[in-house]
Design a protein around this motif. Structure first.
Motif: not given
Length: 152
Positions: A13-18, A67-70
């Motif tokens: 959730r922290a990543f998605a909201v950011f 770089l995109y590493d969810p």
């Protein structure tokens, strides 16, 4: 230079909201367009951009996704010169990384590290003062944490 905040949400959730709601915590006065910002868009893939779209449809592409590493990290260029204008030469752009670290289930530390500021040339200190000062990354992280009801 690094700044961090802890939010009481799971790492995903922290990543998605950011990434999905960057415009909801980016200060509206941080605007290089000549018009009001209608939306801030984060394109979630390598080669995508973080950009502002003006109410007139104009765009300001001020960061590129390197770089995109969810849900662990994202690295972007900083395409803003010491004169606070768009920098078109990638060799003169610094970069910033957002890391998401699970401290416990439902608790995530978000760290932003801005690096390679010397790439901006002789006035690189002006960029450092801007992003490191109270109106820079600390403000972004404080506003981000407030989205979850945390004080940041």
């Amino acid at each position: 230079m690094k700044h961090s905040v802890v939010v009481e949400v799971p790492i995903e959730r922290a990543f998605a909201v950011f990434t999905e709601r960057f415009g909801s915590f980016k200060p509206p006065e941080h605007n290089l367009l000549g018009v009001e910002i209608a939306a801030t868009v984060f394109e979630p893939h390598v080669g995508g951009y973080l950009f502002d779209r003006g109410v007139d449809g104009s765009e300001c592409r001020w960061a590129r996704v390197l770089l995109y590493d969810p849900p662990r990290r994202v690295v972007l260029s900083w395409n803003i010169s010491p004169r606070w204008q768009i920098e078109t030469d990638p060799a003169k752009a610094s970069e910033w990384e957002a890391r998401f670290i699970e401290e416990a289930p439902g608790r995530t530390r978000v760290e932003i590290e801005h690096r390679h500021l010397d790439r901006h040339g002789d006035s690189w200190q002006d960029v450092r003062e801007g992003v490191d000062g109270e109106r820079g990354w600390p403000l972004y992280l404080h506003r981000y944490a407030r989205l979850f009801g945390d004080r940041g």
